[in-house]
Design a protein around this motif. Structure first.
Motif, PDB file in Angstrom:
ATOM      1  N   ARG A   1      -8.917   1.417  -1.704  1.00 57.61           N
ATOM      2  CA  ARG A   1      -8.671  -0.018  -1.901  1.00 57.61           C
ATOM      3  C   ARG A   1      -7.285  -0.253  -2.506  1.00 57.61           C
ATOM      4  NH1 ARG A   1     -13.322  -3.150  -5.140  1.00 57.61           N
ATOM      5  NH2 ARG A   1     -12.083  -2.883  -7.034  1.00 57.61           N
ATOM      6  N   MET A   2      -6.940   0.533  -3.494  1.00 55.78           N
ATOM      7  CA  MET A   2      -5.626   0.425  -4.124  1.00 55.78           C
ATOM      8  C   MET A   2      -4.506   0.638  -3.114  1.00 55.78           C
ATOM      9  SD  MET A   2      -3.955   3.054  -6.892  1.00 55.78           S
ATOM     10  CE  MET A   2      -3.950   4.329  -5.616  1.00 55.78           C
ATOM     11  N   ILE A   3      -4.616   1.694  -2.312  1.00 61.04           N
ATOM     12  CA  ILE A   3      -3.567   2.008  -1.342  1.00 61.04           C
ATOM     13  C   ILE A   3      -3.453   0.903  -0.301  1.00 61.04           C
ATOM     14  CG2 ILE A   3      -2.893   3.592   0.505  1.00 61.04           C
ATOM     15  CD1 ILE A   3      -2.363   4.674  -2.310  1.00 61.04           C
ATOM     16  N   GLU A   4      -4.586   0.429   0.212  1.00 61.17           N
ATOM     17  CA  GLU A   4      -4.549  -0.619   1.237  1.00 61.17           C
ATOM     18  C   GLU A   4      -3.979  -1.921   0.695  1.00 61.17           C
ATOM     19  OE1 GLU A   4      -5.180  -0.470   4.500  1.00 61.17           O
ATOM     20  OE2 GLU A   4      -5.406   1.676   4.266  1.00 61.17           O
ATOM     21  N   LEU A   5      -4.332  -2.297  -0.525  1.00 64.16           N
ATOM     22  CA  LEU A   5      -3.790  -3.518  -1.113  1.00 64.16           C
ATOM     23  C   LEU A   5      -2.282  -3.393  -1.339  1.00 64.16           C
ATOM     24  CD1 LEU A   5      -6.587  -4.385  -3.713  1.00 64.16           C
ATOM     25  CD2 LEU A   5      -6.003  -5.686  -1.646  1.00 64.16           C
TER      26      LEU A   5
ATOM     27  N   ILE B   1      -4.767  -3.717  -8.160  1.00 66.04           N
ATOM     28  CA  ILE B   1      -4.056  -2.435  -7.998  1.00 66.04           C
ATOM     29  C   ILE B   1      -3.826  -1.793  -9.359  1.00 66.04           C
ATOM     30  CG2 ILE B   1      -1.859  -1.391  -7.335  1.00 66.04           C
ATOM     31  CD1 ILE B   1      -1.721  -3.616  -5.121  1.00 66.04           C
ATOM     32  N   ALA B   2      -3.290  -2.582 -10.296  1.00 63.88           N
ATOM     33  CA  ALA B   2      -2.939  -2.050 -11.614  1.00 63.88           C
ATOM     34  C   ALA B   2      -4.162  -1.583 -12.393  1.00 63.88           C
ATOM     35  CB  ALA B   2      -2.184  -3.113 -12.413  1.00 63.88           C
ATOM     36  N   ALA B   3      -5.317  -2.186 -12.133  1.00 63.82           N
ATOM     37  CA  ALA B   3      -6.542  -1.822 -12.869  1.00 63.82           C
ATOM     38  C   ALA B   3      -7.203  -0.556 -12.333  1.00 63.82           C
ATOM     39  CB  ALA B   3      -7.539  -2.979 -12.808  1.00 63.82           C
ATOM     40  N   THR B   4      -6.721  -0.041 -11.205  1.00 66.40           N
ATOM     41  CA  THR B   4      -7.421   1.061 -10.536  1.00 66.40           C
ATOM     42  C   THR B   4      -7.550   2.327 -11.385  1.00 66.40           C
ATOM     43  OG1 THR B   4      -6.786   0.230  -8.359  1.00 66.40           O
ATOM     44  CG2 THR B   4      -7.457   2.536  -8.494  1.00 66.40           C
TER      45      THR B   4
END
Length: 369
Positions: A93-97, A254-257
């Motif tokens: 999810r982080m990478i895709e966002l 993203i930052a919270a991942t």
């Protein structure tokens, strides 16, 4: 999210009367999904096949299929497996966002950002797919995000976010010009949540593909994705539900991942917020995964011999790009001219909703539509 995504495309028709948008015509060219392909096949075969059919969010699709199959069989995956699945979904999810944000803002052409994204992709890749990301991998992810200027503290509140916007990081520089568009696309937010799952499972079971390609809940077409998940975050509340707020919601997530990955690894967070499943009756299972673009549903029904008799996928795109859905609510009633500047603004809003496939934006006059 469909199999063979290269064949898929969305056309967003902005229908105007004068300069006012009176409706959206949203059409999609979808390839045949895998539901028909799955009929009569073993669950193991389809679960193994699903991640290979999707160019984007392959982990989320694979997790959803595995969870739906287990629920259809009336079994539960082990806590260790579920933790590994949640970890994989969060990293993906982080990478895709981040990838979507860079493409939307033009950062995909920056060698520095491309290099940093590649390093993050390497750090996010599991050394053992059957286990959650280890502490070293999570630390590398956190370091990569820090290098991009995406520390969690940068989005703690509106004041911190404004300081971040004034910083010299490239992502902040790319976001700054869009702060002036905070009001563009403002609309009330109706998030898709776990409270909707039972109704969705019932409709998927009974209506199948006709519901999956045009879903609604008694006239409701809720929104899903990073913005819906973070609608009550103080930064999003401060900047609103328009284009800019939607972009910030991505950065917040993203930052919270890294901290989420640590919490998953330690068992300090309920993995049901990321992935969950439930039986809906004899031989029927529903799985839900909160992936990059929103709430993804898989439904699997088994026949008396244990083979798949029904397999439905309801992708986030079908909610957000419903002709009466969130994108339409954000644009209908706004004033837009058929200029390149306004077209580009609409394209950014469409990209912020993240259709997962290519799209075209066309202006039409109501008399011609």
């Amino acid at each position: 999210m469909t199999a063979a995504p290269g064949e898929d495309r969305i056309e967003v028709g902005i229908v105007r009367r004068g300069d006012r948008v009176v409706r959206l015509d949203i059409t999609a060219r979808r390839p045949i999904g895998i539901g028909r392909l799955a009929q009569g096949k073993s669950g193991e075969m389809i679960v193994a096949l699903v991640p290979r059919l999707f160019a984007l969010c392959a982990s989320a699709q694979g997790v959803a299929a595995a969870q739906a199959l287990a629920a259809a069989r009336g079994t539960s995956l082990s806590p260790v497996v579920v933790v590994a699945q949640a970890s994989a979904v969060l990293a993906e999810r982080m990478i895709e966002l981040l990838r979507g944000t860079m493409l939307l803002l033009g950062g995909g052409g920056s060698p520095a950002l491309t290099h940093q994204l590649r390093d993050l992709m390497i750090a996010a890749r599991p050394s053992n797919p059957a286990a959650p990301r280890d502490d070293d991998a999570i630390s590398h992810i956190a370091q990569g995000l820090d290098a991009l200027g995406l520390a969690p503290s940068s989005f703690a509140d509106a004041a911190a976010c404004r300081r971040w916007l004034g910083s010299d990081t490239l992502l902040a520089e790319l976001h700054r010009p869009l702060a002036a568009e905070a009001e563009f696309g403002v609309a009330a937010v109706d998030p898709l949540t776990a409270a909707d799952d039972a109704a969705i499972g019932e409709r998927l079971t009974g209506l199948g593909p006709s519901f999956a390609v045009r879903p609604d809940l008694a006239g409701r077409v809720p929104e899903t994705g990073a913005f819906a998940r973070n609608a009550h975050h103080p930064v999003v509340a401060a900047f609103g539900s328009g284009l800019f707020g939607r972009l910030l919601a991505r950065l917040i997530e993203i930052a919270a991942t890294p901290e989420l990955l640590r919490a998953v690894r330690r068992g300090n967070v309920d993995t049901a917020a990321v992935v969950q499943s439930a039986p809906l009756g004899d031989g029927i299972g529903l799985a839900v995964v909160e992936c990059a673009r929103g709430r993804l549903y898989h439904l699997i029904a088994l026949d008396a011999e244990g083979a798949i008799r029904q397999f439905e996928i309801l992708a986030p795109t079908e909610w957000n790009f419903h002709p009466e859905g969130p994108l339409a609510r954000a644009l209908v009633g706004t004033n837009l001219q058929a200029t390149e500047a306004d077209r580009r603004l609409v394209e950014r809003l469409v990209a912020a909703f993240d259709p997962c496939v290519g799209f075209d934006v066309r202006f039409r006059e109501a008399a011609d539509a």
